[in-house]
Design a protein around this motif. Structure first.
Motif, PDB file in Angstrom:
ATOM      1  N   VAL A 176      -4.123   4.454   7.744  1.00 11.60           N
ATOM      2  CA  VAL A 176      -4.679   4.872   6.453  1.00 11.60           C
ATOM      3  C   VAL A 176      -5.630   3.820   5.880  1.00 11.60           C
ATOM      4  O   VAL A 176      -6.749   4.140   5.473  1.00 11.60           O
ATOM      5  N   TRP A 177      -5.200   2.562   5.858  1.00  9.39           N
ATOM      6  CA  TRP A 177      -5.996   1.509   5.228  1.00  9.39           C
ATOM      7  C   TRP A 177      -6.872   0.748   6.223  1.00  9.39           C
ATOM      8  O   TRP A 177      -7.794   0.053   5.825  1.00  9.39           O
ATOM      9  N   GLY A 178      -6.558   0.862   7.508  1.00  3.89           N
ATOM     10  CA  GLY A 178      -7.363   0.200   8.518  1.00  3.89           C
ATOM     11  C   GLY A 178      -6.795  -1.148   8.925  1.00  3.89           C
ATOM     12  O   GLY A 178      -6.040  -1.777   8.184  1.00  3.89           O
ATOM     13  N   THR A 179      -7.168  -1.587  10.109  1.00  2.00           N
ATOM     14  CA  THR A 179      -6.609  -2.823  10.676  1.00  2.00           C
ATOM     15  C   THR A 179      -7.062  -4.068   9.927  1.00  2.00           C
ATOM     16  O   THR A 179      -6.445  -5.128  10.051  1.00  2.00           O
ATOM     17  N   ASP A 180      -8.144  -3.968   9.135  1.00  2.00           N
ATOM     18  CA  ASP A 180      -8.647  -5.132   8.401  1.00  2.00           C
ATOM     19  C   ASP A 180      -7.992  -5.296   7.036  1.00  2.00           C
ATOM     20  O   ASP A 180      -8.268  -6.270   6.323  1.00  2.00           O
ATOM     21  N   PHE A 181      -7.128  -4.351   6.663  1.00  3.06           N
ATOM     22  CA  PHE A 181      -6.487  -4.408   5.348  1.00  3.06           C
ATOM     23  C   PHE A 181      -5.534  -5.604   5.290  1.00  3.06           C
ATOM     24  O   PHE A 181      -4.718  -5.821   6.185  1.00  3.06           O
ATOM     25  N   LEU A 182      -5.626  -6.378   4.211  1.00  2.00           N
ATOM     26  CA  LEU A 182      -4.842  -7.610   4.113  1.00  2.00           C
ATOM     27  C   LEU A 182      -3.607  -7.463   3.224  1.00  2.00           C
ATOM     28  O   LEU A 182      -2.877  -8.434   3.015  1.00  2.00           O
ATOM     29  N   GLY A 183      -3.371  -6.247   2.707  1.00  2.00           N
ATOM     30  CA  GLY A 183      -2.224  -6.038   1.835  1.00  2.00           C
ATOM     31  C   GLY A 183      -0.913  -5.984   2.593  1.00  2.00           C
ATOM     32  O   GLY A 183      -0.865  -6.091   3.824  1.00  2.00           O
ATOM     33  N   GLU A 184       0.181  -5.819   1.844  1.00  2.00           N
ATOM     34  CA  GLU A 184       1.515  -5.805   2.427  1.00  2.00           C
ATOM     35  C   GLU A 184       2.010  -4.380   2.618  1.00  2.00           C
ATOM     36  O   GLU A 184       1.453  -3.415   2.078  1.00  2.00           O
ATOM     37  N   THR A 185       3.094  -4.233   3.410  1.00  2.43           N
ATOM     38  CA  THR A 185       3.649  -2.906   3.677  1.00  2.43           C
ATOM     39  C   THR A 185       4.189  -2.249   2.413  1.00  2.43           C
ATOM     40  O   THR A 185       4.389  -1.040   2.378  1.00  2.43           O
TER      41      THR A 185
END
Length: 220
Positions: A176-185
């Protein structure tokens, strides 16, 4: 209306696996185990063919062109991983080429891209009283439009396309957010909570301890 998919594969175990996952993702699948049978059902209104190349009766390479001529895009799914076979398949008109062993989720994503690219993608997905319009990104429940933010909509469609499949939070983040997303689960948990609050149908999203989430559809 569901997209209708031909699964042309002579290995019954592989065919059953693909068909089971297609049905769970909201497609209508039909298994065919040999090349000759395919030639008799080309006018069946199929939207896409998943095509093995090593088939009894008539090999898969010889089916690519007839499928294309009948408006049926194909994805080759085969153990033949050499460059010559891949180039030949794509030159004959296949839309994509995958080598076994394969990941089902990757196959589903590639299918979606081919259906979109060829204009075959059906507009809507349904679950109970909920209707999701994939073109306008609008969601309706009991005839009433429910406003979803972009990521809520994307998460909902991922669940609908992978019903009865346990999806780990990390996998959902990637999808959904992409592999570059730096947020948490934790981001996934927040968005699942919002979907459950906005849509009664999303009570079907089940939390799997130490696993992630599963969109449960008992009708499949």
């Amino acid at each position: 209306m569901k997209n209708r998919i031909l699964v042309i594969e002579d290995d019954k175990d592989i065919s059953d696996l693909i068909c089971m996952n297609l049905d769970a993702a909201g497609y209508e699948s039909k298994a065919v185990y040999d090349g000759e049978t395919v030639m008799h059902i080309l006018d069946g209104g199929w939207d896409l063919a998943i095509l093995d190349l090593m088939l009894p009766g008539r090999d898969g390479m010889s089916l690519i062109r007839p499928l294309k001529e009948n408006g049926i895009p194909s994805i080759c799914l085969t153990a033949k991983g050499d460059v010559v076979s891949k180039v030949q398949g794509l030159k004959l008109g296949a839309e994509d080429y995958m080598v076994k062993p394969f990941e089902v989720l990757e196959l589903l994503v590639r299918m979606e891209k081919v259906l979109e690219r060829t204009g075959k993608m059906k507009r809507q997905m349904e679950f109970g009283s909920m209707t999701v319009d994939l073109i306008t990104h609008r969601v309706y429940e009991n005839g009433k439009e429910i406003h979803l933010r972009p990521m809520e909509f994307q998460l909902l469609t991922v669940f609908l396309k992978n019903r009865n499949v346990v999806l780990r939070r990390e996998k959902l983040l990637d999808m959904v957010w992409g592999t570059d997303f730096l947020g948490e689960t934790r981001t996934v948990d927040v968005h699942v909570a919002k979907l459950r609050k906005k849509l009664v149908s999303c009570q079907a999203i089940v939390t799997v301890p130490k696993g992630g989430y599963l969109f449960e559809d008992n009708s499949l």
